[in-house]
Design a protein around this motif. Structure first.
Motif, PDB file in Angstrom:
ATOM      1  N   GLY A  93      -1.021  30.332 -18.315  1.00 23.94           N
ATOM      2  CA  GLY A  93      -1.562  29.843 -17.184  1.00 23.94           C
ATOM      3  C   GLY A  93      -2.073  30.809 -16.109  1.00 23.94           C
ATOM      4  N   VAL A  94      -1.623  31.949 -15.961  1.00 28.39           N
ATOM      5  CA  VAL A  94      -2.117  32.898 -15.340  1.00 28.39           C
ATOM      6  C   VAL A  94      -3.644  33.285 -15.783  1.00 28.39           C
ATOM      7  CG1 VAL A  94      -2.218  35.306 -14.436  1.00 28.39           C
ATOM      8  CG2 VAL A  94      -0.268  33.753 -14.170  1.00 28.39           C
ATOM      9  N   GLY A  95      -3.753  33.491 -17.091  1.00 30.81           N
ATOM     10  CA  GLY A  95      -4.678  33.685 -17.855  1.00 30.81           C
ATOM     11  C   GLY A  95      -6.058  32.722 -17.683  1.00 30.81           C
ATOM     12  N   LEU A  96      -5.835  31.549 -17.885  1.00 34.80           N
ATOM     13  CA  LEU A  96      -6.609  30.482 -17.697  1.00 34.80           C
ATOM     14  C   LEU A  96      -7.013  30.306 -16.107  1.00 34.80           C
ATOM     15  CD1 LEU A  96      -4.993  27.709 -19.821  1.00 34.80           C
ATOM     16  CD2 LEU A  96      -7.187  28.732 -20.213  1.00 34.80           C
ATOM     17  N   ILE A  97      -6.108  30.575 -15.271  1.00 35.62           N
ATOM     18  CA  ILE A  97      -6.720  30.577 -13.753  1.00 35.62           C
ATOM     19  C   ILE A  97      -7.547  31.637 -13.514  1.00 35.62           C
ATOM     20  CG2 ILE A  97      -5.671  30.703 -11.703  1.00 35.62           C
ATOM     21  CD1 ILE A  97      -2.959  29.404 -12.441  1.00 35.62           C
ATOM     22  N   VAL A  98      -7.095  32.904 -13.956  1.00 36.29           N
ATOM     23  CA  VAL A  98      -8.192  34.028 -13.820  1.00 36.29           C
ATOM     24  C   VAL A  98      -9.588  33.602 -14.256  1.00 36.29           C
ATOM     25  CG1 VAL A  98      -8.827  36.302 -14.310  1.00 36.29           C
ATOM     26  CG2 VAL A  98      -6.462  35.721 -13.511  1.00 36.29           C
ATOM     27  N   PHE A  99      -9.686  32.975 -15.622  1.00 37.92           N
ATOM     28  CA  PHE A  99     -10.833  32.687 -16.298  1.00 37.92           C
ATOM     29  C   PHE A  99     -11.485  31.777 -15.391  1.00 37.92           C
ATOM     30  CE2 PHE A  99     -13.082  30.365 -19.527  1.00 37.92           C
ATOM     31  CZ  PHE A  99     -13.936  31.425 -19.924  1.00 37.92           C
ATOM     32  N   VAL A 100     -11.139  30.566 -15.247  1.00 37.96           N
ATOM     33  CA  VAL A 100     -11.868  29.592 -14.492  1.00 37.96           C
ATOM     34  C   VAL A 100     -12.100  30.070 -13.040  1.00 37.96           C
ATOM     35  CG1 VAL A 100     -11.406  27.385 -13.609  1.00 37.96           C
ATOM     36  CG2 VAL A 100     -10.394  27.786 -15.757  1.00 37.96           C
ATOM     37  N   LEU A 101     -11.330  30.700 -12.365  1.00 35.99           N
ATOM     38  CA  LEU A 101     -11.814  31.132 -10.980  1.00 35.99           C
ATOM     39  C   LEU A 101     -12.782  32.082 -11.172  1.00 35.99           C
ATOM     40  CD1 LEU A 101      -8.309  31.603  -9.026  1.00 35.99           C
ATOM     41  CD2 LEU A 101     -10.337  29.781  -8.751  1.00 35.99           C
ATOM     42  N   ASN A 102     -12.812  33.040 -11.988  1.00 32.71           N
ATOM     43  CA  ASN A 102     -14.140  34.043 -12.150  1.00 32.71           C
ATOM     44  C   ASN A 102     -15.230  33.238 -12.549  1.00 32.71           C
ATOM     45  OD1 ASN A 102     -15.280  36.430 -12.633  1.00 32.71           O
ATOM     46  ND2 ASN A 102     -15.092  36.331 -14.619  1.00 32.71           N
ATOM     47  N   TRP A 103     -15.238  32.317 -13.425  1.00 34.19           N
ATOM     48  CA  TRP A 103     -16.606  31.319 -13.667  1.00 34.19           C
ATOM     49  C   TRP A 103     -17.025  30.726 -12.224  1.00 34.19           C
ATOM     50  CZ3 TRP A 103     -19.868  30.790 -17.798  1.00 34.19           C
ATOM     51  CH2 TRP A 103     -19.691  31.280 -18.775  1.00 34.19           C
ATOM     52  N   VAL A 104     -16.116  30.061 -11.803  1.00 37.98           N
ATOM     53  CA  VAL A 104     -16.568  29.318 -10.384  1.00 37.98           C
ATOM     54  C   VAL A 104     -16.964  30.385  -9.238  1.00 37.98           C
ATOM     55  CG1 VAL A 104     -15.304  27.944  -8.443  1.00 37.98           C
ATOM     56  CG2 VAL A 104     -14.782  27.540 -10.777  1.00 37.98           C
ATOM     57  N   ILE A 105     -16.383  31.602  -9.149  1.00 37.75           N
ATOM     58  CA  ILE A 105     -16.798  32.323  -8.080  1.00 37.75           C
ATOM     59  C   ILE A 105     -18.229  32.919  -8.393  1.00 37.75           C
ATOM     60  CG2 ILE A 105     -16.236  34.883  -7.092  1.00 37.75           C
ATOM     61  CD1 ILE A 105     -13.279  33.971  -7.399  1.00 37.75           C
ATOM     62  N   CYS A 106     -18.416  33.279  -9.726  1.00 34.44           N
ATOM     63  CA  CYS A 106     -19.787  33.782  -9.944  1.00 34.44           C
ATOM     64  C   CYS A 106     -20.759  32.818  -9.908  1.00 34.44           C
ATOM     65  CB  CYS A 106     -19.618  34.401 -11.345  1.00 34.44           C
ATOM     66  SG  CYS A 106     -18.637  35.838 -11.483  1.00 34.44           S
ATOM     67  N   TYR A 107     -20.409  31.420 -10.515  1.00 35.25           N
ATOM     68  CA  TYR A 107     -21.407  30.443 -10.383  1.00 35.25           C
ATOM     69  C   TYR A 107     -22.006  30.113  -8.979  1.00 35.25           C
ATOM     70  CZ  TYR A 107     -23.892  26.258 -11.156  1.00 35.25           C
ATOM     71  OH  TYR A 107     -24.526  25.052 -10.962  1.00 35.25           O
ATOM     72  N   PHE A 108     -20.878  29.828  -8.020  1.00 34.46           N
ATOM     73  CA  PHE A 108     -21.071  29.315  -6.548  1.00 34.46           C
ATOM     74  C   PHE A 108     -21.597  30.675  -5.925  1.00 34.46           C
ATOM     75  CE2 PHE A 108     -18.401  25.884  -8.066  1.00 34.46           C
ATOM     76  CZ  PHE A 108     -19.534  24.730  -7.798  1.00 34.46           C
ATOM     77  N   GLY A 109     -21.176  31.711  -6.463  1.00 34.01           N
ATOM     78  CA  GLY A 109     -21.551  32.868  -5.595  1.00 34.01           C
ATOM     79  C   GLY A 109     -23.132  33.377  -5.731  1.00 34.01           C
ATOM     80  N   ALA A 110     -23.654  33.333  -6.877  1.00 41.98           N
ATOM     81  CA  ALA A 110     -24.977  33.373  -7.290  1.00 41.98           C
ATOM     82  C   ALA A 110     -25.878  32.252  -6.822  1.00 41.98           C
ATOM     83  CB  ALA A 110     -25.074  33.461  -8.730  1.00 41.98           C
ATOM     84  N   ALA A 111     -25.289  31.179  -6.602  1.00 41.00           N
ATOM     85  CA  ALA A 111     -26.003  29.763  -6.028  1.00 41.00           C
ATOM     86  C   ALA A 111     -26.005  30.412  -4.614  1.00 41.00           C
ATOM     87  CB  ALA A 111     -25.314  28.788  -6.306  1.00 41.00           C
ATOM     88  N   TRP A 112     -25.035  30.644  -3.729  1.00 48.07           N
ATOM     89  CA  TRP A 112     -24.889  30.869  -2.465  1.00 48.07           C
ATOM     90  C   TRP A 112     -25.727  32.074  -2.038  1.00 48.07           C
ATOM     91  CZ3 TRP A 112     -22.473  35.114   0.169  1.00 48.07           C
ATOM     92  CH2 TRP A 112     -22.356  34.817   1.543  1.00 48.07           C
ATOM     93  N   ALA A 113     -26.050  33.057  -2.664  1.00 51.94           N
ATOM     94  CA  ALA A 113     -26.735  33.999  -2.634  1.00 51.94           C
ATOM     95  C   ALA A 113     -28.099  33.811  -2.745  1.00 51.94           C
ATOM     96  CB  ALA A 113     -26.121  35.278  -3.366  1.00 51.94           C
ATOM     97  N   GLY A 114     -28.514  32.604  -3.562  1.00 52.76           N
ATOM     98  CA  GLY A 114     -29.833  32.277  -3.798  1.00 52.76           C
ATOM     99  C   GLY A 114     -30.415  33.201  -5.037  1.00 52.76           C
ATOM    100  N   LEU A 115     -29.583  33.466  -5.692  1.00 54.88           N
ATOM    101  CA  LEU A 115     -29.857  34.469  -7.336  1.00 54.88           C
ATOM    102  C   LEU A 115     -30.468  33.507  -8.201  1.00 54.88           C
ATOM    103  CD1 LEU A 115     -26.888  36.940  -7.445  1.00 54.88           C
ATOM    104  CD2 LEU A 115     -29.350  37.497  -6.316  1.00 54.88           C
ATOM    105  N   ALA A 116     -31.167  33.703  -9.220  1.00 52.94           N
ATOM    106  CA  ALA A 116     -31.702  32.875 -10.280  1.00 52.94           C
ATOM    107  C   ALA A 116     -30.543  32.878 -11.188  1.00 52.94           C
ATOM    108  CB  ALA A 116     -32.510  33.810 -11.153  1.00 52.94           C
ATOM    109  N   PRO A 117     -30.826  31.746 -12.062  1.00 55.76           N
ATOM    110  CA  PRO A 117     -29.607  31.458 -12.656  1.00 55.76           C
ATOM    111  C   PRO A 117     -28.811  32.516 -13.739  1.00 55.76           C
ATOM    112  CG  PRO A 117     -30.891  29.360 -12.703  1.00 55.76           C
ATOM    113  CD  PRO A 117     -31.641  30.692 -12.178  1.00 55.76           C
ATOM    114  N   GLY A 118     -29.905  32.937 -14.261  1.00 56.49           N
ATOM    115  CA  GLY A 118     -29.534  34.342 -15.113  1.00 56.49           C
ATOM    116  C   GLY A 118     -28.690  35.424 -14.720  1.00 56.49           C
ATOM    117  N   TYR A 119     -28.599  35.576 -13.229  1.00 51.21           N
ATOM    118  CA  TYR A 119     -27.794  36.418 -12.806  1.00 51.21           C
ATOM    119  C   TYR A 119     -26.323  36.305 -12.547  1.00 51.21           C
ATOM    120  CZ  TYR A 119     -31.829  39.056 -10.831  1.00 51.21           C
ATOM    121  OH  TYR A 119     -33.025  39.777 -10.763  1.00 51.21           O
ATOM    122  N   ALA A 120     -26.063  34.976 -12.701  1.00 49.95           N
ATOM    123  CA  ALA A 120     -24.717  34.583 -12.812  1.00 49.95           C
ATOM    124  C   ALA A 120     -24.049  34.979 -14.164  1.00 49.95           C
ATOM    125  CB  ALA A 120     -24.559  32.962 -12.669  1.00 49.95           C
TER     126      ALA A 120
END
Length: 133
Positions: A93-120
């Protein structure tokens, strides 16, 4: 032995196994720690006294890693599934939570910062490294 790194490895294995058999008041290094100890001492002596540095060939390094993984699998393999049954669910469960949160943070962080999709993708890859400055 300056041109023979494999002889150096075999010497460290032989001497380490011998040192690992000796015990002092019931305490011994064992063959693994003895080999590591002898290898470090031999390499330090070779470099300091004779200016010899060794580079183990890639094929030997890969073979030793595979041999280590095989031995580790033989030792831990039978206990792995019983350990998962006893208390492995929280770790999964902890491994899955870390994995999913990492993807969510990176995806939305790149979108929030206005970076191109490849930067995510780069953010996700870089976030799994442990480099510390």
């Amino acid at each position: 032995m300056g041109n023979q790194p494999i002889a150096f490895v075999l010497l460290a294995l032989a001497m380490g196994a011998l040192i690992g058999k000796f015990s002092l008041k019931g305490i011994s290094l064992g063959s693994t720690a003895g080999t590591l100890f002898v290898g470090v001492i031999l390499s330090m002596t070779a470099e300091a006294a004779y200016a010899i540095t060794y580079s183990i060939p890639g094929i030997l390094s890969s073979f030793m890693l595979l041999l280590f993984m095989y031995a580790l699998g033989l030792k831990v393999g039978p206990e792995f599934f019983s350990g998962l049954r006893k208390g492995g669910l929280p770790f999964v469960g902890v491994g899955l939570i870390v994995f999913v949160l990492n993807w969510v943070i990176c995806y939305f962080g790149a979108a929030w910062a206005g970076l191109a999709p490849g930067y995510a993708t780069g953010l996700i890859s870089g976030s799994y490294t442990k480099r510390r400055s």
